[in-house]
Write a protein that holds these residues in place. Structure first.
Motif, PDB file in Angstrom:
ATOM      1  N   UNK A   1       0.826  -1.197   0.000  1.00 17.41           N
ATOM      2  CA  UNK A   1       0.000   0.000   0.000  1.00 17.41           C
ATOM      3  C   UNK A   1       0.863   1.251   0.000  1.00 17.41           C
ATOM      4  N   UNK A   2       0.325   2.346  -0.542  1.00 15.86           N
ATOM      5  CA  UNK A   2       1.037   3.617  -0.608  1.00 15.86           C
ATOM      6  C   UNK A   2       0.418   4.624   0.357  1.00 15.86           C
ATOM      7  N   UNK A   3       1.220   5.554   0.811  1.00 12.82           N
ATOM      8  CA  UNK A   3       0.732   6.634   1.676  1.00 12.82           C
ATOM      9  C   UNK A   3       0.467   7.880   0.838  1.00 12.82           C
ATOM     10  N   UNK A   4      -0.627   8.579   1.157  1.00 13.88           N
ATOM     11  CA  UNK A   4      -1.003   9.799   0.436  1.00 13.88           C
ATOM     12  C   UNK A   4      -1.256  10.924   1.439  1.00 13.88           C
ATOM     13  N   UNK A   5      -0.748  12.102   1.107  1.00 14.89           N
ATOM     14  CA  UNK A   5      -1.033  13.306   1.890  1.00 14.89           C
ATOM     15  C   UNK A   5      -2.250  13.988   1.268  1.00 14.89           C
ATOM     16  N   UNK A   6      -3.187  14.405   2.100  1.00 10.46           N
ATOM     17  CA  UNK A   6      -4.400  15.024   1.549  1.00 10.46           C
ATOM     18  C   UNK A   6      -4.750  16.300   2.300  1.00 10.46           C
ATOM     19  N   UNK A   7      -5.509  17.156   1.603  1.00 15.78           N
ATOM     20  CA  UNK A   7      -6.096  18.357   2.183  1.00 15.78           C
ATOM     21  C   UNK A   7      -7.574  18.321   1.804  1.00 15.78           C
ATOM     22  N   UNK A   8      -8.460  18.453   2.786  1.00 12.96           N
ATOM     23  CA  UNK A   8      -9.892  18.293   2.517  1.00 12.96           C
ATOM     24  C   UNK A   8     -10.729  19.181   3.434  1.00 12.96           C
ATOM     25  N   UNK A   9     -12.008  19.395   3.010  1.00 12.24           N
ATOM     26  CA  UNK A   9     -12.987  20.095   3.843  1.00 12.24           C
ATOM     27  C   UNK A   9     -13.843  19.080   4.563  1.00 12.24           C
ATOM     28  N   UNK A  10     -14.200  19.394   5.819  1.00 19.81           N
ATOM     29  CA  UNK A  10     -15.179  18.568   6.504  1.00 19.81           C
ATOM     30  C   UNK A  10     -16.559  19.213   6.393  1.00 19.81           C
ATOM     31  N   UNK A  11     -17.538  18.670   7.091  1.00 19.42           N
ATOM     32  CA  UNK A  11     -18.910  19.182   6.993  1.00 19.42           C
ATOM     33  C   UNK A  11     -19.048  20.593   7.532  1.00 19.42           C
ATOM     34  N   UNK A  12     -18.106  21.020   8.348  1.00 14.99           N
ATOM     35  CA  UNK A  12     -18.133  22.385   8.910  1.00 14.99           C
ATOM     36  C   UNK A  12     -17.271  23.343   8.084  1.00 14.99           C
ATOM     37  N   UNK A  13     -16.847  22.904   6.911  1.00 13.78           N
ATOM     38  CA  UNK A  13     -16.006  23.690   6.012  1.00 13.78           C
ATOM     39  C   UNK A  13     -14.665  24.071   6.644  1.00 13.78           C
ATOM     40  N   UNK A  14     -14.195  23.182   7.514  1.00 12.79           N
ATOM     41  CA  UNK A  14     -12.866  23.356   8.094  1.00 12.79           C
ATOM     42  C   UNK A  14     -11.871  22.570   7.251  1.00 12.79           C
ATOM     43  N   UNK A  18      -3.970  15.623   6.439  1.00 17.67           N
ATOM     44  CA  UNK A  18      -3.617  14.342   7.030  1.00 17.67           C
ATOM     45  C   UNK A  18      -3.006  13.395   6.022  1.00 17.67           C
ATOM     46  N   UNK A  19      -2.801  12.162   6.465  1.00 15.15           N
ATOM     47  CA  UNK A  19      -2.241  11.120   5.594  1.00 15.15           C
ATOM     48  C   UNK A  19      -3.136   9.895   5.644  1.00 15.15           C
ATOM     49  N   UNK A  20      -3.184   9.192   4.534  1.00 14.66           N
ATOM     50  CA  UNK A  20      -3.998   7.997   4.429  1.00 14.66           C
ATOM     51  C   UNK A  20      -3.225   6.939   3.660  1.00 14.66           C
ATOM     52  N   UNK A  21      -3.409   5.696   4.001  1.00 11.66           N
ATOM     53  CA  UNK A  21      -2.687   4.603   3.349  1.00 11.66           C
ATOM     54  C   UNK A  21      -3.674   3.726   2.590  1.00 11.66           C
ATOM     55  N   UNK A  22      -3.485   3.651   1.275  1.00 13.03           N
ATOM     56  CA  UNK A  22      -4.370   2.852   0.422  1.00 13.03           C
ATOM     57  C   UNK A  22      -3.582   2.286  -0.749  1.00 13.03           C
ATOM     58  N   UNK A  23      -4.251   1.412  -1.523  1.00 14.45           N
ATOM     59  CA  UNK A  23      -3.572   0.758  -2.643  1.00 14.45           C
ATOM     60  C   UNK A  23      -3.281   1.731  -3.779  1.00 14.45           C
ATOM     61  N   UNK A  24      -4.206   2.683  -4.042  1.00 18.86           N
ATOM     62  CA  UNK A  24      -3.998   3.667  -5.104  1.00 18.86           C
ATOM     63  C   UNK A  24      -4.734   4.938  -4.740  1.00 18.86           C
ATOM     64  N   UNK A  39     -12.361  16.307  -0.900  1.00 15.36           N
ATOM     65  CA  UNK A  39     -10.920  16.372  -1.172  1.00 15.36           C
ATOM     66  C   UNK A  39     -10.580  17.639  -1.947  1.00 15.36           C
ATOM     67  N   UNK A  40      -9.657  18.420  -1.421  1.00 17.80           N
ATOM     68  CA  UNK A  40      -9.136  19.601  -2.114  1.00 17.80           C
ATOM     69  C   UNK A  40      -7.894  19.226  -2.919  1.00 17.80           C
ATOM     70  N   UNK A  41      -7.012  18.501  -2.269  1.00 17.10           N
ATOM     71  CA  UNK A  41      -5.768  18.089  -2.925  1.00 17.10           C
ATOM     72  C   UNK A  41      -5.293  16.786  -2.284  1.00 17.10           C
ATOM     73  N   UNK A  42      -4.766  15.890  -3.104  1.00 16.08           N
ATOM     74  CA  UNK A  42      -4.221  14.630  -2.598  1.00 16.08           C
ATOM     75  C   UNK A  42      -3.047  14.219  -3.472  1.00 16.08           C
ATOM     76  N   UNK A  43      -1.978  13.771  -2.863  1.00 15.11           N
ATOM     77  CA  UNK A  43      -0.789  13.334  -3.614  1.00 15.11           C
ATOM     78  C   UNK A  43      -0.040  12.314  -2.784  1.00 15.11           C
ATOM     79  N   UNK A  44       0.798  11.576  -3.468  1.00 18.37           N
ATOM     80  CA  UNK A  44       1.579  10.530  -2.793  1.00 18.37           C
ATOM     81  C   UNK A  44       2.558  11.157  -1.824  1.00 18.37           C
ATOM     82  N   UNK A  45       2.577  10.631  -0.605  1.00 21.07           N
ATOM     83  CA  UNK A  45       3.435  11.180   0.447  1.00 21.07           C
ATOM     84  C   UNK A  45       4.847  10.669   0.309  1.00 21.07           C
TER      85      UNK A  45
END
Length: 398
Positions: A1-14, A18-24, A39-45
């Motif tokens: 599995x690969x690690x990805x760094x992401x930037x995202x909004x939650x339901x409160x628009x905050x 963080x980082x997430x580990x998935x196959x792709x 998801x605002x932005x996501x890329x391989x960490x």
């Protein structure tokens, strides 16, 4: 599995990072959406551990451990996917655990075990080829068991070589330490003490001259040694220059004979394993070129391959290239004529393994007293160079 760094909004628009580990990356986005994130932005960490293992080959001991466990698991009746899951849970080393995890993920996507191993860049081509051959013949477990024995022998021989190198390395460090200590704490005082003295002994003049040269040209010496080291490293990695360097290595007194014995044992055992696994002779030669770890011999093996394409027997081709000792060629010729080439090669490998162990013991018996003698002479000269002027000085006072 690969690690990805992401930037995202939650339901409160905050904005959440963080980082997430998935196959792709697609699976990672889907998982974030299920968590109620936009998801605002996501890329391989950047993953330092992944880079480190992808660039470093596993050691022979680690390869033997991997092959032994895989062979035992697959021989018990488990399929490859289940076997990899079990192996990953058993592995204590994080590097191996990570590698097995990536192999498992690639196999689950439909890749063959051999290609999944090759993609990690952690396994030698020989092992990947043997596993590929085992997959074709349905004897993957046997391939792993055979390779476990192969890498155990390689690890044992290399361990003996390392053990033989420890003593000379320690003596070299001691010699450098003595020179450094003398230069920092003794030389300045001696220089001022002996500067006004006439008729200094030759040993003292040589010592003072050497230390003056070393101190006055230290930066140039360091740059020269560094440049020569980098030049040698570059030359060993360049195909044409490596050919001549490796040829010279085989001609060196004692060490050259030892290298030839190492290459002979590795060539014989690897070829026997390939033949046992049913690998075609031409493919076998391509793998052996990489395995012998000598560009000069690799070129000779390529010429042997060309001879085989033209219909010549392997023993005749090897004899023409003059790579190995006559006994090796004769043993291979007998194996070809009797239809027992695999057995003949295995016997050759065992014979040369014993020769290598005897040669290592012989080298240790020569190198240890030789280095001790050199250090002893160095210390004696150093003491005489310092003591003789002092004795002359005390004699003149009397």
């Amino acid at each position: 599995m690969d690690k990805y760094s992401y930037k995202a909004w939650n339901s409160k628009f905050e904005v959440i990072k963080g980082k997430i580990e998935e196959e792709d990356i697609g699976t990672a986005k889907d998982r974030l959406k299920l968590q109620g994130l936009t998801v605002i932005d996501i890329k391989k960490a950047f993953d330092f551990n992944e880079i480190s293992f992808s660039r470093l080959k596993l050691k022979d001991g680690e390869l033997a451990n991997f092959c032994g466990q895989m062979g035992m698991i697959l021989n018990s009746g488990l399929n490859v996917l289940s076997g990899l899951e079990v192996l990953q849970s058993q592995m204590k080393e994080k590097k191996l655990q990570k590698i097995v995890g990536i192999i498992h993920a690639n196999v689950r996507r439909g890749r063959s075990l051999a290609s999944a191993m090759q993609d990690t860049n952690a396994f030698p081509k020989l092992l990947c080829d043997m596993v590929a051959s085992g997959e074709l013949s349905g004897n993957v477990d046997e391939a792993f068991i055979n390779m476990e024995a192969f890498y155990e022998r390689e690890a044992r021989i290399k361990s003996k070589i390392v053990t033989a190198s420890i003593y000379p390395a320690m003596l070299l460090v001691v010699a450098i330490g003595m020179i450094t200590f003398f230069n920092i704490f003794v030389f300045e005082e001696l220089g001022s003490l002996f500067s006004d003295m006439e008729n200094l002994p030759a040993a003292t003049k040589m010592l003072l001259g050497f230390m003056n040269f070393l101190n006055g040209n230290f930066a140039y010496i360091l740059l020269t040694v560094t440049a020569l080291a980098f030049t040698f490293i570059y030359a060993t990695r360049h195909e044409k220059s490596a050919y001549y360097i490796d040829k010279i290595k085989l001609k060196m007194p004692m060490l050259g004979e030892f290298r030839i014995q190492m290459i002979t044992a590795r060539f014989s055992r690897s070829m026997a394993l390939f033949l046992k696994s049913g690998v075609p002779m031409l493919n076998l030669m391509d793998s052996l070129k990489l395995l012998v770890d000598n560009q000069y011999v690799a070129v000779k093996i390529e010429e042997v391959k060309n001879e085989l394409i033209n219909g010549r027997a392997i023993s005749s081709s090897l004899e023409k290239q003059n790579i190995f000792e006559p006994i090796v060629v004769q043993t291979i010729r007998v194996g070809e004529e009797t239809g027992r080439l695999e057995e003949s090669l295995s016997n050759l490998a065992n014979i040369y393994d014993k020769k290598i162990e005897a040669e290592v013991s012989k080298l240790m018996a020569i190198i240890e007293p030789a280095f001790t003698l050199v250090i002893g002479i160095f210390v004696a000269v150093l003491i005489l160079a310092i003591a003789m002027p002092v004795m002359n000085m005390t004699g003149s006072f009397r």
